[in-house]
Design an enzyme around this catalytic site. Structure first.
Site, mmCIF file in Angstrom:
data_model
loop_
_atom_site.group_PDB
_atom_site.id
_atom_site.type_symbol
_atom_site.label_atom_id
_atom_site.label_comp_id
_atom_site.label_asym_id
_atom_site.label_seq_id
_atom_site.Cartn_x
_atom_site.Cartn_y
_atom_site.Cartn_z
ATOM 1 N N HIS A 203 38.025 46.210 40.218
ATOM 2 C CA HIS A 203 37.176 45.519 41.201
ATOM 3 C C HIS A 203 37.816 45.299 42.570
ATOM 4 C CE1 HIS A 203 39.503 41.974 39.953
ATOM 5 N NE2 HIS A 203 39.171 41.485 41.125
HETATM 6 C C1 UD1 Z 1 36.332 38.227 44.439
HETATM 7 C C2 UD1 Z 1 37.658 37.804 45.065
HETATM 8 C C3 UD1 Z 1 38.790 38.448 44.306
HETATM 9 C C4 UD1 Z 1 38.700 38.165 42.824
HETATM 10 C C5 UD1 Z 1 37.334 38.527 42.303
HETATM 11 C C6 UD1 Z 1 37.200 38.094 40.861
HETATM 12 C C7 UD1 Z 1 37.623 37.393 47.491
HETATM 13 C C8 UD1 Z 1 37.993 37.943 48.808
HETATM 14 N N1 UD1 Z 1 37.747 38.245 46.449
HETATM 15 O O1 UD1 Z 1 36.214 39.610 44.600
HETATM 16 O O2 UD1 Z 1 40.020 37.942 44.791
HETATM 17 O O3 UD1 Z 1 39.694 38.911 42.164
HETATM 18 O O4 UD1 Z 1 36.326 37.863 43.066
HETATM 19 O O5 UD1 Z 1 36.212 38.796 40.186
HETATM 20 O O6 UD1 Z 1 37.260 36.256 47.383
HETATM 21 N N2 UD1 Z 1 28.358 40.859 43.559
HETATM 22 C C9 UD1 Z 1 27.196 40.832 42.821
HETATM 23 N N3 UD1 Z 1 26.995 39.753 42.018
HETATM 24 C C10 UD1 Z 1 27.851 38.712 41.919
HETATM 25 C C11 UD1 Z 1 29.017 38.752 42.680
HETATM 26 C C12 UD1 Z 1 29.267 39.835 43.505
HETATM 27 O O7 UD1 Z 1 26.392 41.737 42.869
HETATM 28 O O8 UD1 Z 1 27.578 37.764 41.142
HETATM 29 C C13 UD1 Z 1 28.613 42.053 44.410
HETATM 30 C C14 UD1 Z 1 28.072 41.921 45.814
HETATM 31 O O9 UD1 Z 1 27.633 43.175 46.232
HETATM 32 C C15 UD1 Z 1 29.307 41.521 46.623
HETATM 33 C C16 UD1 Z 1 30.430 42.258 45.882
HETATM 34 O O10 UD1 Z 1 30.041 42.232 44.510
HETATM 35 O O11 UD1 Z 1 29.229 41.882 47.960
HETATM 36 C C17 UD1 Z 1 31.792 41.623 46.037
HETATM 37 O O12 UD1 Z 1 31.766 40.241 45.657
HETATM 38 P P1 UD1 Z 1 32.810 39.210 46.315
HETATM 39 O O13 UD1 Z 1 32.669 37.901 45.665
HETATM 40 O O14 UD1 Z 1 32.724 39.264 47.804
HETATM 41 O O15 UD1 Z 1 34.205 39.843 45.970
HETATM 42 P P2 UD1 Z 1 34.785 40.293 44.564
HETATM 43 O O16 UD1 Z 1 35.057 41.750 44.647
HETATM 44 O O17 UD1 Z 1 33.956 39.795 43.465
HETATM 45 N N1 UDP Z 2 36.953 38.854 32.524
HETATM 46 C C1 UDP Z 2 35.786 38.600 31.791
HETATM 47 N N2 UDP Z 2 34.866 39.615 31.656
HETATM 48 C C2 UDP Z 2 35.054 40.849 32.192
HETATM 49 C C3 UDP Z 2 36.236 41.091 32.953
HETATM 50 C C4 UDP Z 2 37.154 40.062 33.109
HETATM 51 O O1 UDP Z 2 35.606 37.502 31.281
HETATM 52 O O2 UDP Z 2 34.188 41.712 32.012
HETATM 53 C C5 UDP Z 2 37.946 37.771 32.651
HETATM 54 C C6 UDP Z 2 39.347 38.183 32.278
HETATM 55 O O3 UDP Z 2 39.558 38.052 30.886
HETATM 56 C C7 UDP Z 2 40.187 37.217 33.088
HETATM 57 C C8 UDP Z 2 39.362 37.034 34.360
HETATM 58 O O4 UDP Z 2 38.025 37.420 34.019
HETATM 59 O O5 UDP Z 2 40.323 35.986 32.433
HETATM 60 C C9 UDP Z 2 39.887 37.888 35.453
HETATM 61 O O6 UDP Z 2 38.972 37.918 36.499
HETATM 62 P P1 UDP Z 2 38.878 39.105 37.550
HETATM 63 O O7 UDP Z 2 39.501 40.321 36.998
HETATM 64 O O8 UDP Z 2 37.458 39.168 37.973
HETATM 65 O O9 UDP Z 2 39.686 38.528 38.798
HETATM 66 P P2 UDP Z 2 41.235 38.423 39.185
HETATM 67 O O10 UDP Z 2 41.978 37.847 38.042
HETATM 68 O O11 UDP Z 2 41.691 39.794 39.564
HETATM 69 O O12 UDP Z 2 41.215 37.544 40.384
#
Ligand code: UD1
Ligand code: UDP
Length: 356
Positions: A203
């Site tokens: 991601h």
């Molecule tokens: C965010 C965090 C990242 C974290 C991750 C955990 C920032 C800068 N990044 O990244 O550090 O590791 O969350 O998962 O804060 N979207 C959906 N539905 C949702 C959420 C997101 O469709 O419920 C899509 C949207 O198109 C959005 C994109 O995912 O623009 C990215 O979501 P965003 O929350 O901006 O960043 P993450 O990649 O999720």
């Molecule tokens: N996780 C989850 N479902 C998924 C993928 C990840 O519950 O399909 C959990 C995972 O076990 C961990 C956390 O989400 O506890 C990690 O989140 P993510 O990878 O989104 O973010 P990061 O840790 O990189 O910020």
């Protein structure tokens, strides 16, 4: 004591769960959800499955460009903090919700406590690195998961208010395993194959938003010998929609599925032959569960997992990913890196009593 906890993204619900279980009897906690993540499988499912009370406030900010999203969160959190008047604001990790919470509180002169302080990738092109550095600067109390994190803060001249408490994700994992046993939750039936499989999560913007890197990762998944179970983050789903998704469907060995719930994820991690990820939390979970990890990034904050030999950082080149997966190391030693499972209790005590 009234503590306002700010969460917004998937890993923050899990971390806050671990801490709130120990805070709830000792302080009044107001849970503020920024709405950064909002899909049912990225948000509500964690509250339901883990038995958490729904957020007291959901700001429903949603997605957006970094500045716009963080700015809207900042304004909305500020309004909420003025209304609710907490004694302290508790923030987690390194997302835009973390930064907005820290900044809103600091400007209102409300003390900020940061869980997972001191992590550094030393790569400022990562949005999370900017968020962490600023959140740590704005915090009065800094909860480090490891000694490395404390050393990183010390190198930046931050020493006051720093506590090495262990990692709340270790606490969450132990509590999650217990809850999964009690509820009889295993990896989602029919999704995790009989026979060996690799679990994959991708991601990070550096991978999803760079077509060459994303192609390298997908190529490796298509060529790997065994099944690949890939719960797809919505950011990544948007990027592979169309031709890539069709190619994956034709190849047949890669199962693209909706994101797992936390307890399903832990079960899927435990049964995997190896894990391929760019997630921070998943690297740690792989280590704690004793599953070899291949990290598709150019560096990692969780350097201890690499030093012990359980995590291999390979970038996004398909040949390097496949080489790492062909013989993933399983060193005989797996020392306890992330604490004793009592980090959350320590955090609650320090917050409520002001001492370790
Ligand atoms: C965010 C965090 C990242 C974290 C991750 C955990 C920032 C800068 N990044 O990244 O550090 O590791 O969350 O998962 O804060 N979207 C959906 N539905 C949702 C959420 C997101 O469709 O419920 C899509 C949207 O198109 C959005 C994109 O995912 O623009 C990215 O979501 P965003 O929350 O901006 O960043 P993450 O990649 O999720
Ligand atoms: N996780 C989850 N479902 C998924 C993928 C990840 O519950 O399909 C959990 C995972 O076990 C961990 C956390 O989400 O506890 C990690 O989140 P993510 O990878 O989104 O973010 P990061 O840790 O990189 O910020």
């Amino acid at each position: 004591m009234r503590i306002a906890t700010i969460v917004g993204a998937r890993p923050q619900f899990i971390k806050a769960w671990a801490v709130s279980r120990h805070l709830c009897s000792r302080a009044e906690e107001i849970l503020i959800h920024t709405g950064q993540h909002y899909d049912e499988r990225m948000s509500a499912i964690f509250f339901e499955e883990l038995g958490m009370a729904p957020p007291d406030v959901n700001l429903r900010i949603g997605s957006g460009a970094h500045g716009e999203q963080t700015g809207r969160m900042l304004a909305a959190i500020e309004t909420t903090l003025i209304e609710r008047r907490p004694d302290c604001v508790l923030i987690y990790g390194d997302t835009n919700s973390t930064l907005a919470g820290a900044l809103a509180a600091a400007k209102l002169k409300i003390p900020v406590a940061h869980v997972e302080a001191g992590l550094r990738s030393f790569n400022r092109r990562m949005p999370e690195e900017i968020n962490r550095i600023l959140a740590d600067r704005l915090s009065e109390t800094l909860f480090c998961p490891t000694d490395t994190a404390q050393r990183n803060l010390s190198a930046e001249g931050i020493a006051d208010g720093v506590h090495v408490v262990g990692d709340v994700m270790h606490d969450a994992l132990l509590a999650g395993q217990e809850r999964a046993r009690a509820l009889g939750i295993t990896a989602r039936p029919g999704v995790v194959a009989e026979g060996p499989y690799i679990l994959a999560t991708i991601h990070r913007a550096e991978n999803t938003d760079d077509p060459e890197r994303l192609a390298g990762i997908v190529e490796a998944f298509l060529r790997v010998e065994c099944a690949v179970v890939w719960p797809v983050h919505p950011r990544t789903r948007n990027r592979i929609a169309g031709a890539t998704e069709r190619r994956i469907a034709e190849a047949g060995n890669v199962r693209l599925i909706e994101p797992f719930s936390y307890l399903e994820m832990v079960a899927a991690e435990s049964g995997a032959q190896a894990i391929v990820t760019d997630s921070g939390g998943v690297q740690k979970e792989a280590y704690i569960l004793g599953v070899p990890c291949v990290t598709v990034r150019d560096e990692t904050e969780w350097v201890e997992t690499v030093a012990t030999g359980w995590n291999t950082v390979v970038g996004a080149d398909s040949e390097r990913i496949l080489a790492a997966l062909s013989a993933p190391p399983r060193p005989s030693a797996r020392p306890n890196l992330f604490g004793d499972g009592h980090a959350a209790e320590r955090i609650a005590t320090i917050l409520v009593e002001g001492k370790a």
